[in-house]
Design a protein around this motif. Structure first.
Motif, PDB file in Angstrom:
ATOM      1  N   ILE A  49       0.840  -1.203   0.000  1.00 58.22           N
ATOM      2  CA  ILE A  49       0.000   0.000   0.000  1.00 58.22           C
ATOM      3  C   ILE A  49       0.876   1.254   0.000  1.00 58.22           C
ATOM      4  O   ILE A  49       0.559   2.253  -0.669  1.00 58.22           O
ATOM      5  CB  ILE A  49      -0.955  -0.027   1.208  1.00 58.22           C
TER       6      ILE A  49
ATOM      7  N   ASP B 144       0.733   3.969  -2.754  1.00 58.90           N
ATOM      8  CA  ASP B 144       0.522   5.387  -2.450  1.00 58.90           C
ATOM      9  C   ASP B 144       1.564   6.263  -3.139  1.00 58.90           C
ATOM     10  O   ASP B 144       1.266   7.403  -3.549  1.00 58.90           O
ATOM     11  CB  ASP B 144       0.579   5.594  -0.940  1.00 58.90           C
TER      12      ASP B 144
ATOM     13  N   PRO C 245      -3.818   9.846   0.822  1.00 57.67           N
ATOM     14  CA  PRO C 245      -4.580   8.748   0.210  1.00 57.67           C
ATOM     15  C   PRO C 245      -5.528   8.128   1.232  1.00 57.67           C
ATOM     16  O   PRO C 245      -5.222   8.033   2.425  1.00 57.67           O
ATOM     17  CB  PRO C 245      -3.500   7.752  -0.222  1.00 57.67           C
ATOM     18  N   HIS C 246      -6.680   7.678   0.726  1.00 52.51           N
ATOM     19  CA  HIS C 246      -7.686   6.995   1.546  1.00 52.51           C
ATOM     20  C   HIS C 246      -8.196   5.784   0.789  1.00 52.51           C
ATOM     21  O   HIS C 246      -8.329   5.827  -0.441  1.00 52.51           O
ATOM     22  CB  HIS C 246      -8.852   7.934   1.880  1.00 52.51           C
ATOM     23  N   THR C 247      -8.475   4.721   1.544  1.00 50.67           N
ATOM     24  CA  THR C 247      -9.070   3.518   0.947  1.00 50.67           C
ATOM     25  C   THR C 247     -10.579   3.686   0.930  1.00 50.67           C
ATOM     26  O   THR C 247     -11.214   3.864   1.981  1.00 50.67           O
ATOM     27  CB  THR C 247      -8.679   2.263   1.732  1.00 50.67           C
TER      28      THR C 247
ATOM     29  N   ARG D 210      -7.524   3.320  -3.694  1.00 52.05           N
ATOM     30  CA  ARG D 210      -6.826   4.355  -2.941  1.00 52.05           C
ATOM     31  C   ARG D 210      -7.050   5.673  -3.671  1.00 52.05           C
ATOM     32  O   ARG D 210      -6.580   5.866  -4.802  1.00 52.05           O
ATOM     33  CB  ARG D 210      -5.326   4.054  -2.861  1.00 52.05           C
TER      34      ARG D 210
ATOM     35  N   LEU E 177      -6.891  -1.309  -5.666  1.00 51.83           N
ATOM     36  CA  LEU E 177      -6.197  -2.207  -4.733  1.00 51.83           C
ATOM     37  C   LEU E 177      -6.311  -3.667  -5.146  1.00 51.83           C
ATOM     38  O   LEU E 177      -5.881  -4.556  -4.400  1.00 51.83           O
ATOM     39  CB  LEU E 177      -6.770  -2.049  -3.317  1.00 51.83           C
TER      40      LEU E 177
END
Length: 596
Positions: free
Chosen positions: A77, A81, A215-217, A227, A245
């Protein structure tokens, strides 16, 4: 995850049994948990060690695998990112250029050169679907410029212009966020074509994205988890960029499968190796257990016992746990052997004393009895009181003589002295013993059951007759008048079976385990009125054991049965005994005395 102690009520429920009035047990829980707990406690040590080792290895492997998956997920991740940050910066730059292109096309609305309109179209990367090509008429350039500035989307199907720039990867999401509402949201498909996202779930996911530059899921509908990151461009608009993802999850899934396969194979190999190791390690304990089992099978309750069993020296190393157990067992066996030797010496000394005392008492008792008889023959000159005293002396002398003879016999049997071994007609002994019992107890009913053919055994006829006499005397003395006493003789393939039964009140339950002990009495007052010495059944047991047989008793009110089993002698069955009533020889129909 944290482990919390059970509440007090639950702990009380665990301790409480099914009959605990304070906390009634749950029958479902009790029935489900008790077998598991009992199985584990009763399982062999080898099985528990093996299962515990495999379970520990499985837990450690799963923990290590889970930690590795978490670390790899974090790394992937973080890597994603980084790619997302690069793509977001590129998208913002492309969006700024797109906005500048739109502004330039709008600054020349009166330009008659049709190529300016076409230039607007060329920034779009497609054909002008709304305006002309610029070659149709130079006077049409205003329309071309307007069209070129207004068309922010290309002819591929929708989405922001910056998604069409080179370098954007498949699956990238892009768009704008205006007033908290997503606009021009598109995604690059597997074929490289930009397609708009028009689903409500997708719009809601993008609309709820925090615009904080991080970044956010976010789950984006059917596309899965993404992301996403939101950045402001030069004009203050929010540019949304996202990467899927799916590839990260695919890598983690493949790694999880690989780890499970490897852990499974490793556990199988470890289980096989642990089985061999545990079996080899527990061999000394098995040898100690075998030694203890052999000692447990020895008849230690009486007689001469040679306690030669010991744990091997190699299994008594005090540096190991099994060696400590083996050494302790050897020390215990030494103490037991010493105790048995002391007991044997004491028994031999007591036995010799009883034999010597009984032998020495015979002569004075005979003398006392003879002088008493001689004094009684003096005639009427003896006063009545003196005559009565002499009769009592004679009676007690006879009883003392009988007791001495019984003690002397038991001493000889305890010493293991061989008995006379002759063919004995057990049928004749039963008939004679029952006849004597009838003469001694005419107020009882006596019944006889014997087979048609004589039953032969090997043994001492005098001692076997004494066994029968003692059993019949016991039934006569300890039952009220009118009781029916039955002597039955039967045979099996290897044994002669004699049963003496009565329908009297029975033997007290507390006395049954000790009924064949010496001086065992149901009368706690130790009364001698019945003439019993308390050695009759003890002699019957000793004589039967000396002949290789067994004697047992079962009793309840209304039925008491003594059963004697003796090995059958060799030779053919003899003829019917003379002088025995026909109905006594005819199978189940008994001879009964007295006859009406």
């Amino acid at each position: 995850m944290s482990l919390q102690p059970a509440p007090p009520r639950a702990r009380r429920a665990d301790r409480a049994g099914p009959t605990d009035p304070a906390e009634p047990a749950n029958p479902v829980t009790a029935s489900a948990s008790a077998p598991r707990r009992g199985w584990w406690r009763s399982a062999p040590l080898r099985t528990r060690l093996l299962l515990s080792t495999i379970a520990l290895l499985a837990v450690v492997s799963l923990v290590c695998g889970s930690i590795s998956l978490l670390l790899l997920r974090g790394f992937l991740i973080h890597q994603l990112d980084g790619q997302l940050g690069t793509a977001a910066v590129r998208s913002v730059a492309l969006a700024d250029k797109s906005q500048q292109g739109r502004g330039n096309d709008g600054d020349h609305p009166n330009d008659g050169d049709g190529d300016r309109g076409n230039g607007g179209n060329n920034r779009n990367g497609g054909n002008n679907r709304n305006g002309g090509t610029g070659l149709s008429s130079r006077n049409d350039g205003n329309n071309g410029g307007n069209n070129g500035g207004n068309n922010g989307n290309d002819g591929n199907g929708g989405g922001p212009r910056f998604l069409q720039a080179p370098g954007q990867t498949v699956g990238t999401i892009g768009g704008h966020l205006v007033g908290g509402q997503p606009t021009e949201i598109g995604v690059i498909g597997q074929d490289g074509v930009v397609r708009p996202l028009s689903g409500a779930a997708e719009d809601a996911a993008v609309a709820g994205l925090p615009v904080d530059g991080r970044p956010h899921t976010v789950p984006v509908g059917a596309l899965g988890d993404y992301r996403l990151i939101g950045l402001h461009d030069a004009t203050g608009q929010v540019v949304i960029t996202g990467l899927p993802l799916a590839e990260v999850k695919a890598v983690l899934s493949r790694l999880a499968v690989i780890e499970l396969v490897v852990v499974g194979i490793g556990l199988l190999a470890a289980g096989a190796a642990a089985t061999v190791i545990v079996r080899i390690t527990l061999r000394p304990l098995n040898r100690v257990a075998v030694t203890a089992s052999r000692v447990a099978e020895l008849p230690l309750e009486r007689g001469d016992v040679a306690l030669a069993e010991r744990v091997p020296i190699r299994d008594t190393d005090a540096r190991t746990e099994v060696g400590q157990v083996g050494a302790a067992l050897n020390r215990m066996l030494e103490h037991v052997s010493a105790a048995l030797e002391a007991r044997r010496a004491s028994e031999n000394q007591l036995r010799q004393f009883l034999a010597d005392a009984s032998h020495e008492l015979r002569t004075p008792l005979a003398a006392i009895r003879g002088y008493a008889e001689l004094a009684r023959r003096a005639g009427p000159e003896i006063p009545p009181d003196t005559a009565r005293a002499l009769r009592r002396v004679s009676s007690q002398t006879e009883r003392m003589t009988s007791l001495v003879e019984d003690m002397f016999l038991l001493a000889r049997l305890d010493a293991g002295r061989p008995l006379v071994t002759d063919p004995v007609d057990l049928s004749q002994l039963v008939v004679d013993a029952l006849s004597d019992a009838h003469a001694a107890g005419p107020d009882h009913r006596w019944a006889l059951h014997i087979p048609d053919q004589a039953v032969l055994v090997s043994g001492d006829p005098t001692r076997l007759a004494q066994v029968l006499a003692n059993l019949l005397t016991n039934a006569r003395v300890h039952t009220p008048p009118g009781t029916t006493v039955t002597a039955a003789l039967d045979t099996s393939a290897t044994h002669a079976i004699l049963r003496v039964s009565d329908d009297g009140p029975g033997i007290p339950a507390g006395l049954l385990p000790h009924v064949f002990g010496r001086f065992a009495r149901g009368d706690t007052s130790r009364s001698r009125e019945a003439g019993s010495t308390g050695l009759g059944l003890a002699i019957a047991h000793a004589v039967t054991s000396a002949h290789g047989g067994t004697i047992a008793v079962r009793s309840r009110p209304g039925e008491t049965v003594f059963t004697v089993q003796l090995p059958r002698g060799q030779g053919p069955a003899g003829p019917a005994l003379p002088g025995v009533p026909d109905q006594g020889r005819g199978g189940p129909y008994p001879a009964v005395w007295p006859r009406s």
